[in-house]
Design a protein around this motif. Structure first.
Motif, PDB file in Angstrom:
ATOM      1  N   GLN A 182      49.985  -5.487 -37.572  1.00  0.00           N
ATOM      2  CA  GLN A 182      50.044  -6.891 -37.196  1.00  0.00           C
ATOM      3  C   GLN A 182      48.633  -7.444 -37.119  1.00  0.00           C
ATOM      4  N   VAL A 183      48.461  -8.625 -37.714  1.00  0.00           N
ATOM      5  CA  VAL A 183      47.156  -9.283 -37.734  1.00  0.00           C
ATOM      6  C   VAL A 183      47.254 -10.594 -36.968  1.00  0.00           C
ATOM      7  N   GLN A 184      46.303 -10.838 -36.112  1.00  0.00           N
ATOM      8  CA  GLN A 184      46.254 -12.097 -35.376  1.00  0.00           C
ATOM      9  C   GLN A 184      44.994 -12.864 -35.771  1.00  0.00           C
ATOM     10  N   LEU A 185      45.160 -14.164 -35.937  1.00  0.00           N
ATOM     11  CA  LEU A 185      44.052 -15.054 -36.252  1.00  0.00           C
ATOM     12  C   LEU A 185      43.973 -16.119 -35.169  1.00  0.00           C
ATOM     13  N   VAL A 186      42.789 -16.304 -34.629  1.00  0.00           N
ATOM     14  CA  VAL A 186      42.601 -17.304 -33.580  1.00  0.00           C
ATOM     15  C   VAL A 186      41.480 -18.239 -33.992  1.00  0.00           C
ATOM     16  N   GLU A 187      41.834 -19.515 -34.142  1.00  0.00           N
ATOM     17  CA  GLU A 187      40.845 -20.532 -34.484  1.00  0.00           C
ATOM     18  C   GLU A 187      40.256 -21.142 -33.220  1.00  0.00           C
ATOM     19  N   SER A 188      39.044 -21.636 -33.341  1.00  0.00           N
ATOM     20  CA  SER A 188      38.405 -22.356 -32.244  1.00  0.00           C
ATOM     21  C   SER A 188      37.414 -23.352 -32.824  1.00  0.00           C
ATOM     22  N   GLY A 189      37.038 -24.327 -32.000  1.00  0.00           N
ATOM     23  CA  GLY A 189      35.999 -25.266 -32.404  1.00  0.00           C
ATOM     24  C   GLY A 189      36.480 -26.647 -32.760  1.00  0.00           C
ATOM     25  N   GLY A 190      37.772 -26.884 -32.749  1.00  0.00           N
ATOM     26  CA  GLY A 190      38.269 -28.217 -33.063  1.00  0.00           C
ATOM     27  C   GLY A 190      37.948 -29.196 -31.952  1.00  0.00           C
ATOM     28  N   GLY A 191      38.208 -30.467 -32.224  1.00  0.00           N
ATOM     29  CA  GLY A 191      37.961 -31.487 -31.214  1.00  0.00           C
ATOM     30  C   GLY A 191      37.884 -32.869 -31.807  1.00  0.00           C
ATOM     31  N   LEU A 192      37.346 -33.785 -31.020  1.00  0.00           N
ATOM     32  CA  LEU A 192      37.196 -35.185 -31.433  1.00  0.00           C
ATOM     33  C   LEU A 192      35.747 -35.445 -31.800  1.00  0.00           C
ATOM     34  N   VAL A 193      35.547 -36.068 -32.942  1.00  0.00           N
ATOM     35  CA  VAL A 193      34.193 -36.378 -33.397  1.00  0.00           C
ATOM     36  C   VAL A 193      34.206 -37.740 -34.080  1.00  0.00           C
ATOM     37  N   GLN A 194      33.104 -38.434 -33.999  1.00  0.00           N
ATOM     38  CA  GLN A 194      32.990 -39.745 -34.644  1.00  0.00           C
ATOM     39  C   GLN A 194      32.758 -39.595 -36.141  1.00  0.00           C
ATOM     40  N   PRO A 195      33.140 -40.589 -36.912  1.00  0.00           N
ATOM     41  CA  PRO A 195      32.844 -40.551 -38.354  1.00  0.00           C
ATOM     42  C   PRO A 195      31.356 -40.349 -38.601  1.00  0.00           C
ATOM     43  N   GLY A 196      31.058 -39.491 -39.550  1.00  0.00           N
ATOM     44  CA  GLY A 196      29.671 -39.154 -39.840  1.00  0.00           C
ATOM     45  C   GLY A 196      29.157 -37.970 -39.058  1.00  0.00           C
ATOM     46  N   GLY A 197      29.912 -37.529 -38.093  1.00  0.00           N
ATOM     47  CA  GLY A 197      29.501 -36.412 -37.250  1.00  0.00           C
ATOM     48  C   GLY A 197      29.804 -35.069 -37.869  1.00  0.00           C
ATOM     49  N   LEU A 223      34.066 -24.881 -37.069  1.00  0.00           N
ATOM     50  CA  LEU A 223      35.261 -24.114 -36.732  1.00  0.00           C
ATOM     51  C   LEU A 223      34.983 -22.623 -36.910  1.00  0.00           C
ATOM     52  N   SER A 224      35.649 -21.840 -36.080  1.00  0.00           N
ATOM     53  CA  SER A 224      35.556 -20.387 -36.189  1.00  0.00           C
ATOM     54  C   SER A 224      36.953 -19.797 -36.188  1.00  0.00           C
ATOM     55  N   CYS A 225      37.070 -18.637 -36.795  1.00  0.00           N
ATOM     56  CA  CYS A 225      38.352 -17.933 -36.815  1.00  0.00           C
ATOM     57  C   CYS A 225      38.054 -16.449 -36.662  1.00  0.00           C
ATOM     58  N   ALA A 226      38.689 -15.837 -35.678  1.00  0.00           N
ATOM     59  CA  ALA A 226      38.509 -14.412 -35.442  1.00  0.00           C
ATOM     60  C   ALA A 226      39.801 -13.682 -35.763  1.00  0.00           C
ATOM     61  N   GLY A 283      46.818  -7.771 -47.900  1.00  0.00           N
ATOM     62  CA  GLY A 283      48.080  -7.181 -48.331  1.00  0.00           C
ATOM     63  C   GLY A 283      49.230  -8.165 -48.207  1.00  0.00           C
ATOM     64  N   SER A 284      49.118  -9.037 -47.245  1.00  0.00           N
ATOM     65  CA  SER A 284      50.038 -10.151 -47.025  1.00  0.00           C
ATOM     66  C   SER A 284      49.215 -11.348 -46.581  1.00  0.00           C
ATOM     67  N   ASN A 285      49.861 -12.510 -46.593  1.00  0.00           N
ATOM     68  CA  ASN A 285      49.179 -13.707 -46.103  1.00  0.00           C
ATOM     69  C   ASN A 285      49.350 -13.818 -44.597  1.00  0.00           C
ATOM     70  N   TYR A 286      48.262 -14.101 -43.914  1.00  0.00           N
ATOM     71  CA  TYR A 286      48.284 -14.291 -42.473  1.00  0.00           C
ATOM     72  C   TYR A 286      47.693 -15.644 -42.130  1.00  0.00           C
ATOM     73  N   TRP A 287      48.273 -16.264 -41.105  1.00  0.00           N
ATOM     74  CA  TRP A 287      47.858 -17.613 -40.710  1.00  0.00           C
ATOM     75  C   TRP A 287      47.576 -17.668 -39.214  1.00  0.00           C
ATOM     76  N   GLY A 288      46.613 -18.501 -38.851  1.00  0.00           N
ATOM     77  CA  GLY A 288      46.384 -18.808 -37.453  1.00  0.00           C
ATOM     78  C   GLY A 288      47.331 -19.906 -37.010  1.00  0.00           C
ATOM     79  N   HIS A 289      47.242 -20.247 -35.725  1.00  0.00           N
ATOM     80  CA  HIS A 289      48.126 -21.278 -35.176  1.00  0.00           C
ATOM     81  C   HIS A 289      47.548 -22.679 -35.342  1.00  0.00           C
ATOM     82  N   GLY A 290      46.301 -22.771 -35.736  1.00  0.00           N
ATOM     83  CA  GLY A 290      45.702 -24.059 -36.008  1.00  0.00           C
ATOM     84  C   GLY A 290      44.883 -24.622 -34.862  1.00  0.00           C
ATOM     85  N   THR A 291      43.925 -25.464 -35.227  1.00  0.00           N
ATOM     86  CA  THR A 291      43.111 -26.175 -34.248  1.00  0.00           C
ATOM     87  C   THR A 291      42.982 -27.630 -34.702  1.00  0.00           C
ATOM     88  N   GLN A 292      43.106 -28.547 -33.765  1.00  0.00           N
ATOM     89  CA  GLN A 292      43.120 -29.971 -34.101  1.00  0.00           C
ATOM     90  C   GLN A 292      41.706 -30.496 -34.295  1.00  0.00           C
TER      91      GLN A 292
END
Length: 114
Positions: free
Chosen positions: A1-16, A20-23, A100-109
């Protein structure tokens, strides 16, 4: 079993900028390609960027020159540096890898708004 955890999402102004990171963790014998996908509001999931185990990269036309994908094979980690962000970059960003298979994280906004 492979787990993927994303981090670093958030709110940013245009041009900013935003990073993001994924472990990846779990029973990983050999990771092939890794990448990022995103799902804008009300739309289907779409490809953003990918990187092979050897470091070759590929980008969606919409992010070329603004986003940079990288990985640290020793840490089983994936990164996405996003610069000059636009409102249309808004969405949930998903980490993906092939081992060997495709694995996905749960996503970050990621929200780009003034």
């Amino acid at each position: 079993q492979v787990q993927l955890v994303e981090s670093g999402g958030g709110l940013v102004q245009p041009g900013g900028s935003l990073s993001l990171s994924c472990a990846a963790s779990g029973s990983i014998s050999s990771i092939g390609a890794m990448g990022w996908y995103r799902q804008p509001p009300g739309k289907k999931r779409e490809f953003v960027a990918s990187i092979t185990s050897g470091g070759s990269t590929n980008y969606a036309d919409s992010v070329k020159g603004r986003f940079t994908v990288s990985r640290d094979n020793a840490k089983n980690s994936l990164y996405l540096q996003m610069n000059s962000l636009k409102a249309e970059d808004t969405g949930v960003y998903y980490c993906w890898l092939y081992a060997g298979s495709n694995y996905w994280g749960h996503g970050t906004q990621v929200t780009v708004s003034s």
